[in-house]
Design a protein around this motif. Sequence first.
Motif, PDB file in Angstrom:
ATOM      1  N   ARG A   1      37.622  26.357   7.150  1.00 54.13           N
ATOM      2  CA  ARG A   1      39.120  26.326   7.292  1.00 54.13           C
ATOM      3  C   ARG A   1      39.540  26.342   8.595  1.00 54.13           C
ATOM      4  O   ARG A   1      40.209  25.674   9.104  1.00 54.13           O
ATOM      5  CB  ARG A   1      39.771  27.334   6.235  1.00 54.13           C
TER       6      ARG A   1
ATOM      7  N   GLU B   1      31.319  22.575  -3.041  1.00 56.14           N
ATOM      8  CA  GLU B   1      32.452  21.893  -3.417  1.00 56.14           C
ATOM      9  C   GLU B   1      31.607  20.235  -3.145  1.00 56.14           C
ATOM     10  O   GLU B   1      31.348  20.143  -1.979  1.00 56.14           O
ATOM     11  CB  GLU B   1      33.704  21.917  -2.329  1.00 56.14           C
ATOM     12  N   ASN B   2      31.636  19.693  -4.067  1.00 54.92           N
ATOM     13  CA  ASN B   2      31.090  18.198  -3.954  1.00 54.92           C
ATOM     14  C   ASN B   2      29.776  18.384  -3.631  1.00 54.92           C
ATOM     15  O   ASN B   2      29.134  17.403  -2.876  1.00 54.92           O
ATOM     16  CB  ASN B   2      31.738  17.306  -2.995  1.00 54.92           C
TER      17      ASN B   2
ATOM     18  N   GLN C   1      30.292  25.597   1.590  1.00 55.34           N
ATOM     19  CA  GLN C   1      31.374  25.760   2.573  1.00 55.34           C
ATOM     20  C   GLN C   1      31.515  27.219   2.548  1.00 55.34           C
ATOM     21  O   GLN C   1      31.590  27.933   1.525  1.00 55.34           O
ATOM     22  CB  GLN C   1      32.423  24.985   2.254  1.00 55.34           C
TER      23      GLN C   1
ATOM     24  N   ASN D   1      44.026  32.520   0.861  1.00 55.83           N
ATOM     25  CA  ASN D   1      44.067  31.611  -0.239  1.00 55.83           C
ATOM     26  C   ASN D   1      43.414  32.114  -1.514  1.00 55.83           C
ATOM     27  O   ASN D   1      42.545  31.355  -2.232  1.00 55.83           O
ATOM     28  CB  ASN D   1      43.392  30.417   0.160  1.00 55.83           C
TER      29      ASN D   1
ATOM     30  N   ASP E   1      39.494  23.289  -5.224  1.00 53.29           N
ATOM     31  CA  ASP E   1      38.853  22.788  -3.970  1.00 53.29           C
ATOM     32  C   ASP E   1      39.744  23.103  -2.759  1.00 53.29           C
ATOM     33  O   ASP E   1      40.795  23.019  -2.831  1.00 53.29           O
ATOM     34  CB  ASP E   1      38.412  21.220  -3.820  1.00 53.29           C
ATOM     35  N   SER E   2      39.124  23.371  -1.711  1.00 49.07           N
ATOM     36  CA  SER E   2      39.692  23.932  -0.494  1.00 49.07           C
ATOM     37  C   SER E   2      40.731  22.708   0.027  1.00 49.07           C
ATOM     38  O   SER E   2      41.442  23.008   0.651  1.00 49.07           O
ATOM     39  CB  SER E   2      38.734  24.096   0.501  1.00 49.07           C
ATOM     40  N   ALA E   3      40.286  21.472  -0.485  1.00 43.83           N
ATOM     41  CA  ALA E   3      41.152  20.447   0.074  1.00 43.83           C
ATOM     42  C   ALA E   3      42.886  20.567  -0.563  1.00 43.83           C
ATOM     43  O   ALA E   3      43.809  20.308  -0.011  1.00 43.83           O
ATOM     44  CB  ALA E   3      40.971  19.033  -0.395  1.00 43.83           C
ATOM     45  N   TRP E   4      42.806  21.415  -1.700  1.00 41.65           N
ATOM     46  CA  TRP E   4      43.995  21.504  -2.311  1.00 41.65           C
ATOM     47  C   TRP E   4      44.903  22.933  -1.750  1.00 41.65           C
ATOM     48  O   TRP E   4      46.058  22.983  -2.080  1.00 41.65           O
ATOM     49  CB  TRP E   4      44.015  21.826  -3.997  1.00 41.65           C
ATOM     50  N   TRP E   5      44.301  23.604  -0.808  1.00 40.07           N
ATOM     51  CA  TRP E   5      44.989  24.665  -0.074  1.00 40.07           C
ATOM     52  C   TRP E   5      45.639  24.485   1.127  1.00 40.07           C
ATOM     53  O   TRP E   5      45.950  24.933   1.878  1.00 40.07           O
ATOM     54  CB  TRP E   5      44.258  25.951  -0.097  1.00 40.07           C
TER      55      TRP E   5
END
Length: 70
Positions: A24, A42-43, A47, A57, A66-70
């Motif tokens: 991040r 993730e996928n 990470q 978070n 998934d971290s893409a949503w935070w």
Amino acid sequence: MTSLPGGSGQGGSTTEPRPFVCARCGALAGDSQPATWTCSVENGTRQYFCDVCSRENLRAIEGRLDSAWW
């Protein structure tokens, strides 16, 4: 001892250890994962998140977003 998928778990690799980097904020942790960092798969990719990003978070992590949503 835990080994990576497809590995023999005996090392044998000639690659040097890579430093842990927060996915991040980019913070560096050195060659071993600090106990305060969080690991997320993730996928199919591991990470790592530093303690600051993990704390900021926490609800999203506990909700398994998934971290893409935070």
